[in-house]
Scaffold this active site. Structure first.
Site, PDB file in Angstrom:
ATOM      1  N   TRP A  14       0.908  -1.315  -0.029  1.00  0.00           N
ATOM      2  CA  TRP A  14      -0.047  -0.107  -0.055  1.00  0.00           C
ATOM      3  C   TRP A  14       0.825   1.184  -0.231  1.00  0.00           C
ATOM      4  CZ3 TRP A  14      -4.652  -0.706   4.251  1.00  0.00           C
ATOM      5  CH2 TRP A  14      -5.387  -1.929   3.440  1.00  0.00           C
ATOM      6  N   LYS A  15       2.129   1.037   0.217  1.00  0.00           N
ATOM      7  CA  LYS A  15       3.139   2.356   0.361  1.00  0.00           C
ATOM      8  C   LYS A  15       2.568   3.351   1.230  1.00  0.00           C
ATOM      9  CE  LYS A  15       4.406   1.422  -4.386  1.00  0.00           C
ATOM     10  NZ  LYS A  15       5.069   1.941  -5.531  1.00  0.00           N
ATOM     11  N   GLY A 177       5.162   1.713 -10.627  1.00  0.00           N
ATOM     12  CA  GLY A 177       4.280   3.025 -10.581  1.00  0.00           C
ATOM     13  C   GLY A 177       4.330   3.481 -11.784  1.00  0.00           C
ATOM     14  N   SER A 217       3.861  -2.706 -11.945  1.00  0.00           N
ATOM     15  CA  SER A 217       2.601  -2.311 -12.652  1.00  0.00           C
ATOM     16  C   SER A 217       1.769  -3.728 -13.113  1.00  0.00           C
ATOM     17  CB  SER A 217       3.064  -1.478 -13.842  1.00  0.00           C
ATOM     18  OG  SER A 217       3.570  -0.322 -13.698  1.00  0.00           O
ATOM     19  N   GLY A 238       1.559  -2.869  -6.231  1.00  0.00           N
ATOM     20  CA  GLY A 238       1.473  -1.279  -5.548  1.00  0.00           C
ATOM     21  C   GLY A 238      -0.049  -0.989  -5.935  1.00  0.00           C
ATOM     22  N   GLY A 239       0.010  -0.105  -6.782  1.00  0.00           N
ATOM     23  CA  GLY A 239      -1.125   0.828  -7.353  1.00  0.00           C
ATOM     24  C   GLY A 239      -2.688   0.092  -7.293  1.00  0.00           C
TER      25      GLY A 239
END
Ligand code: PEP
Length: 256
Positions: A14-15, A177, A217, A238-239
Protein backbone atom coordinates in the site's frame (compact mmCIF):
# COMPACT_ATOMS: atom_id res chain seq x y z
CA UNK A 1 3.92 -20.68 -11.25
CA UNK A 2 4.94 -24.17 -10.35
CA UNK A 3 2.71 -25.24 -7.48
CA UNK A 4 4.30 -28.65 -7.26
CA UNK A 5 7.26 -27.13 -5.48
CA UNK A 6 6.26 -23.72 -4.16
CA UNK A 7 3.48 -21.50 -2.89
CA UNK A 8 1.87 -18.77 -4.92
CA UNK A 9 1.85 -15.52 -2.94
CA UNK A 10 0.10 -12.31 -3.92
CA UNK A 11 1.13 -9.35 -1.77
CA UNK A 12 -0.17 -5.80 -1.85
CA UNK A 13 2.16 -2.92 -1.04
CA UNK A 14 0.00 0.00 0.00
CA UNK A 15 3.03 2.30 0.38
CA UNK A 16 2.09 5.55 2.21
CA UNK A 17 -1.62 5.23 1.48
CA UNK A 18 -4.75 4.60 3.58
CA UNK A 19 -5.59 5.70 7.09
CA UNK A 20 -6.52 3.04 9.64
CA UNK A 21 -10.23 3.64 8.92
CA UNK A 22 -9.62 3.31 5.17
CA UNK A 23 -7.62 0.13 5.79
CA UNK A 24 -10.61 -1.38 7.60
CA UNK A 25 -12.94 -0.43 4.75
CA UNK A 26 -10.71 -1.91 2.05
CA UNK A 27 -10.20 -5.17 3.94
CA UNK A 28 -13.94 -5.44 4.60
CA UNK A 29 -14.54 -5.02 0.86
CA UNK A 30 -11.84 -7.52 -0.06
CA UNK A 31 -12.85 -10.34 2.30
CA UNK A 32 -15.97 -11.56 0.47
CA UNK A 33 -14.17 -11.28 -2.89
CA UNK A 34 -11.43 -13.69 -1.83
CA UNK A 35 -13.49 -16.00 0.37
CA UNK A 36 -13.12 -18.96 -2.00
CA UNK A 37 -9.42 -18.57 -2.81
CA UNK A 38 -7.56 -21.85 -2.28
CA UNK A 39 -4.32 -21.88 -4.20
CA UNK A 40 -2.75 -18.62 -3.30
CA UNK A 41 -1.58 -16.89 -0.12
CA UNK A 42 -2.66 -13.28 0.28
CA UNK A 43 -0.68 -10.59 2.07
CA UNK A 44 -1.35 -6.89 2.61
CA UNK A 45 1.71 -4.81 3.51
CA UNK A 46 0.20 -1.76 5.15
CA UNK A 47 1.64 1.39 6.80
CA UNK A 48 2.89 0.76 10.35
CA UNK A 49 0.07 2.74 11.97
CA UNK A 50 -2.60 0.72 10.13
CA UNK A 51 -1.29 -2.63 11.39
CA UNK A 52 -3.54 -3.15 14.45
CA UNK A 53 -6.69 -2.16 12.54
CA UNK A 54 -5.70 -4.28 9.53
CA UNK A 55 -5.00 -7.35 11.69
CA UNK A 56 -8.34 -6.97 13.41
CA UNK A 57 -10.22 -6.51 10.12
CA UNK A 58 -8.46 -9.47 8.45
CA UNK A 59 -9.13 -11.86 11.34
CA UNK A 60 -10.78 -15.09 10.22
CA UNK A 61 -9.89 -14.49 6.55
CA UNK A 62 -7.05 -15.70 4.33
CA UNK A 63 -5.38 -12.29 4.47
CA UNK A 64 -2.07 -12.06 6.37
CA UNK A 65 -0.72 -8.65 7.30
CA UNK A 66 2.79 -7.48 6.46
CA UNK A 67 4.86 -4.36 7.08
CA UNK A 68 6.76 -2.34 4.48
CA UNK A 69 10.00 -1.90 6.39
CA UNK A 70 11.76 -2.87 9.62
CA UNK A 71 14.84 -1.78 11.53
CA UNK A 72 17.65 -4.28 11.90
CA UNK A 73 18.37 -3.70 15.60
CA UNK A 74 16.21 -5.29 18.28
CA UNK A 75 15.83 -2.10 20.36
CA UNK A 76 17.73 1.04 21.31
CA UNK A 77 18.29 4.69 20.40
CA UNK A 78 16.87 4.62 16.86
CA UNK A 79 14.26 7.37 16.91
CA UNK A 80 11.31 6.67 14.66
CA UNK A 81 12.23 3.09 13.88
CA UNK A 82 10.32 -0.17 14.43
CA UNK A 83 11.93 -3.53 15.25
CA UNK A 84 11.05 -6.96 13.89
CA UNK A 85 10.10 -8.10 17.40
CA UNK A 86 7.61 -5.21 17.71
CA UNK A 87 5.99 -6.22 14.41
CA UNK A 88 5.85 -9.90 15.32
CA UNK A 89 4.31 -8.96 18.67
CA UNK A 90 1.39 -7.34 16.86
CA UNK A 91 0.75 -10.41 14.72
CA UNK A 92 2.55 -9.27 11.57
CA UNK A 93 3.70 -12.21 9.43
CA UNK A 94 5.61 -10.66 6.50
CA UNK A 95 7.82 -7.66 5.88
CA UNK A 96 8.96 -6.07 2.63
CA UNK A 97 12.71 -5.45 2.74
CA UNK A 98 14.79 -3.39 0.31
CA UNK A 99 11.98 -1.95 -1.81
CA UNK A 100 13.54 0.26 -4.48
CA UNK A 101 11.80 3.32 -3.01
CA UNK A 102 13.59 2.66 0.29
CA UNK A 103 16.89 2.16 -1.51
CA UNK A 104 16.35 5.37 -3.53
CA UNK A 105 14.82 7.76 -0.97
CA UNK A 106 16.13 6.35 2.32
CA UNK A 107 19.56 5.24 1.21
CA UNK A 108 19.17 1.57 2.03
CA UNK A 109 22.02 -0.58 0.80
CA UNK A 110 22.46 -4.28 0.07
CA UNK A 111 24.21 -4.48 3.42
CA UNK A 112 21.33 -2.97 5.44
CA UNK A 113 18.95 -5.19 3.48
CA UNK A 114 20.95 -8.21 4.67
CA UNK A 115 20.85 -7.03 8.31
CA UNK A 116 17.10 -6.51 8.08
CA UNK A 117 16.59 -9.98 6.58
CA UNK A 118 18.55 -11.51 9.46
CA UNK A 119 16.53 -9.66 12.10
CA UNK A 120 13.18 -10.39 10.41
CA UNK A 121 13.92 -14.11 10.31
CA UNK A 122 15.09 -14.12 13.93
CA UNK A 123 11.73 -12.63 14.94
CA UNK A 124 9.79 -15.19 12.90
CA UNK A 125 8.77 -12.79 10.11
CA UNK A 126 8.86 -13.80 6.44
CA UNK A 127 10.94 -11.28 4.50
CA UNK A 128 9.86 -10.28 0.98
CA UNK A 129 13.22 -9.18 -0.41
CA UNK A 130 12.99 -6.77 -3.33
CA UNK A 131 15.64 -6.76 -6.04
CA UNK A 132 15.64 -5.00 -9.39
CA UNK A 133 17.60 -3.06 -11.94
CA UNK A 134 17.33 0.53 -13.14
CA UNK A 135 16.57 1.32 -16.78
CA UNK A 136 20.18 2.39 -17.23
CA UNK A 137 21.43 -0.96 -15.94
CA UNK A 138 19.05 -2.81 -18.27
CA UNK A 139 20.24 -0.72 -21.22
CA UNK A 140 23.84 -1.45 -20.29
CA UNK A 141 23.07 -5.16 -20.23
CA UNK A 142 24.07 -5.65 -16.59
CA UNK A 143 20.62 -6.61 -15.23
CA UNK A 144 21.54 -10.16 -14.31
CA UNK A 145 24.83 -9.09 -12.68
CA UNK A 146 23.00 -6.49 -10.60
CA UNK A 147 20.34 -8.96 -9.48
CA UNK A 148 22.86 -11.63 -8.52
CA UNK A 149 24.77 -9.13 -6.43
CA UNK A 150 21.61 -8.04 -4.61
CA UNK A 151 20.48 -11.63 -4.00
CA UNK A 152 23.85 -12.85 -2.74
CA UNK A 153 24.40 -9.97 -0.34
CA UNK A 154 20.80 -10.09 0.96
CA UNK A 155 21.32 -13.74 1.93
CA UNK A 156 24.71 -13.43 3.62
CA UNK A 157 24.64 -15.71 6.70
CA UNK A 158 21.17 -17.14 5.93
CA UNK A 159 20.92 -20.92 6.26
CA UNK A 160 19.05 -23.29 3.91
CA UNK A 161 16.48 -23.80 6.68
CA UNK A 162 15.90 -20.06 6.97
CA UNK A 163 15.69 -19.73 3.19
CA UNK A 164 12.38 -21.61 3.34
CA UNK A 165 10.83 -18.51 4.91
CA UNK A 166 12.25 -16.10 2.34
CA UNK A 167 10.31 -14.67 -0.61
CA UNK A 168 11.98 -12.71 -3.40
CA UNK A 169 10.26 -10.01 -5.42
CA UNK A 170 11.84 -9.12 -8.75
CA UNK A 171 10.87 -5.51 -9.32
CA UNK A 172 12.48 -3.71 -12.26
CA UNK A 173 12.69 -0.11 -11.03
CA UNK A 174 11.54 1.24 -14.40
CA UNK A 175 8.28 -0.72 -14.10
CA UNK A 176 7.26 0.40 -10.60
CA UNK A 177 4.36 2.82 -10.61
CA UNK A 178 5.01 3.68 -14.26
CA UNK A 179 2.33 1.60 -15.96
CA UNK A 180 5.19 0.00 -17.91
CA UNK A 181 5.39 -3.74 -17.25
CA UNK A 182 8.29 -6.06 -18.00
CA UNK A 183 7.38 -8.54 -20.71
CA UNK A 184 6.67 -12.07 -19.51
CA UNK A 185 9.99 -13.17 -21.04
CA UNK A 186 11.98 -10.39 -19.35
CA UNK A 187 10.35 -11.05 -15.99
CA UNK A 188 10.74 -14.82 -16.18
CA UNK A 189 14.36 -14.56 -17.31
CA UNK A 190 15.28 -12.62 -14.18
CA UNK A 191 13.20 -14.80 -11.83
CA UNK A 192 14.86 -17.86 -13.36
CA UNK A 193 18.23 -16.22 -12.78
CA UNK A 194 17.39 -15.54 -9.13
CA UNK A 195 16.57 -19.23 -8.75
CA UNK A 196 19.82 -20.22 -10.47
CA UNK A 197 21.69 -18.05 -8.00
CA UNK A 198 19.86 -19.72 -5.08
CA UNK A 199 20.69 -23.12 -6.58
CA UNK A 200 24.40 -22.27 -6.60
CA UNK A 201 24.32 -21.31 -2.93
CA UNK A 202 21.80 -23.75 -1.44
CA UNK A 203 21.36 -26.56 -3.98
CA UNK A 204 18.51 -27.50 -6.32
CA UNK A 205 16.01 -28.74 -3.74
CA UNK A 206 16.15 -25.59 -1.63
CA UNK A 207 16.09 -23.30 -4.66
CA UNK A 208 13.05 -24.85 -6.26
CA UNK A 209 10.87 -24.23 -3.19
CA UNK A 210 11.45 -20.48 -2.97
CA UNK A 211 8.56 -18.25 -4.01
CA UNK A 212 9.74 -15.55 -6.43
CA UNK A 213 7.28 -12.78 -7.21
CA UNK A 214 7.22 -10.25 -10.01
CA UNK A 215 6.37 -6.64 -9.19
CA UNK A 216 6.03 -3.61 -11.45
CA UNK A 217 2.67 -2.38 -12.71
CA UNK A 218 1.07 -5.81 -12.37
CA UNK A 219 -2.69 -5.46 -12.88
CA UNK A 220 -5.87 -7.38 -13.63
CA UNK A 221 -5.03 -7.43 -17.35
CA UNK A 222 -1.42 -8.63 -17.34
CA UNK A 223 -1.42 -10.82 -14.19
CA UNK A 224 -2.57 -14.03 -15.87
CA UNK A 225 0.21 -14.06 -18.48
CA UNK A 226 2.92 -13.07 -16.01
CA UNK A 227 1.79 -15.70 -13.50
CA UNK A 228 1.73 -18.37 -16.21
CA UNK A 229 5.54 -18.19 -16.38
CA UNK A 230 7.35 -21.12 -14.79
CA UNK A 231 9.46 -19.06 -12.38
CA UNK A 232 6.98 -16.33 -11.43
CA UNK A 233 5.23 -17.52 -8.29
CA UNK A 234 3.18 -14.49 -7.42
CA UNK A 235 3.15 -10.73 -7.43
CA UNK A 236 4.06 -7.72 -5.33
CA UNK A 237 1.47 -5.16 -6.26
CA UNK A 238 1.44 -1.44 -5.54
CA UNK A 239 -1.20 0.69 -7.28
CA UNK A 240 -3.58 -2.15 -8.09
CA UNK A 241 -3.69 -3.28 -4.44
CA UNK A 242 -5.40 -0.06 -3.36
CA UNK A 243 -8.80 -1.09 -4.73
CA UNK A 244 -10.46 -4.29 -3.54
CA UNK A 245 -11.84 -5.10 -6.98
CA UNK A 246 -8.56 -4.65 -8.85
CA UNK A 247 -6.61 -6.58 -6.27
CA UNK A 248 -9.09 -9.46 -6.13
CA UNK A 249 -8.88 -9.88 -9.92
CA UNK A 250 -5.12 -10.40 -9.63
CA UNK A 251 -5.72 -12.88 -6.82
CA UNK A 252 -8.23 -14.70 -9.04
CA UNK A 253 -5.61 -14.96 -11.78
CA UNK A 254 -3.16 -16.46 -9.25
CA UNK A 255 -5.78 -18.88 -7.95
CA UNK A 256 -6.32 -20.58 -11.34
C1 PEP B 1 5.57 -1.84 -5.75
O1 PEP B 1 5.44 -0.79 -5.13
O2 PEP B 1 6.20 -2.77 -5.24
C2 PEP B 1 4.95 -1.94 -7.08
C3 PEP B 1 5.19 -3.00 -7.79
O3 PEP B 1 4.16 -0.90 -7.46
P1 PEP B 1 3.20 -0.86 -8.77
O4 PEP B 1 2.44 -2.14 -8.79
O5 PEP B 1 2.32 0.33 -8.55
O6 PEP B 1 4.09 -0.72 -9.96
Amino acid sequence: MNRRYRKTVIAGNWKMNKTAAEARTLIDELKPLIAKVKWCDIVLCVPFVDIPAAIKAAKGSKIAIGAQNVHFEKSGAYTGEISAEMLAGLGVKYVIIGHSERRQFFLETDDTVNKKVVSALEAGLRPIICVGESLEQRDQNVTLDQIRLQVKIALKGISAKELKKVIFAYEPIWAIGTGRTATCEQANEVCDNIRACLREIYGARAARSVTIQYGGSMNAKNAKDLLAQEDIDGGLIGGASLKANDFSQIIDAANQ
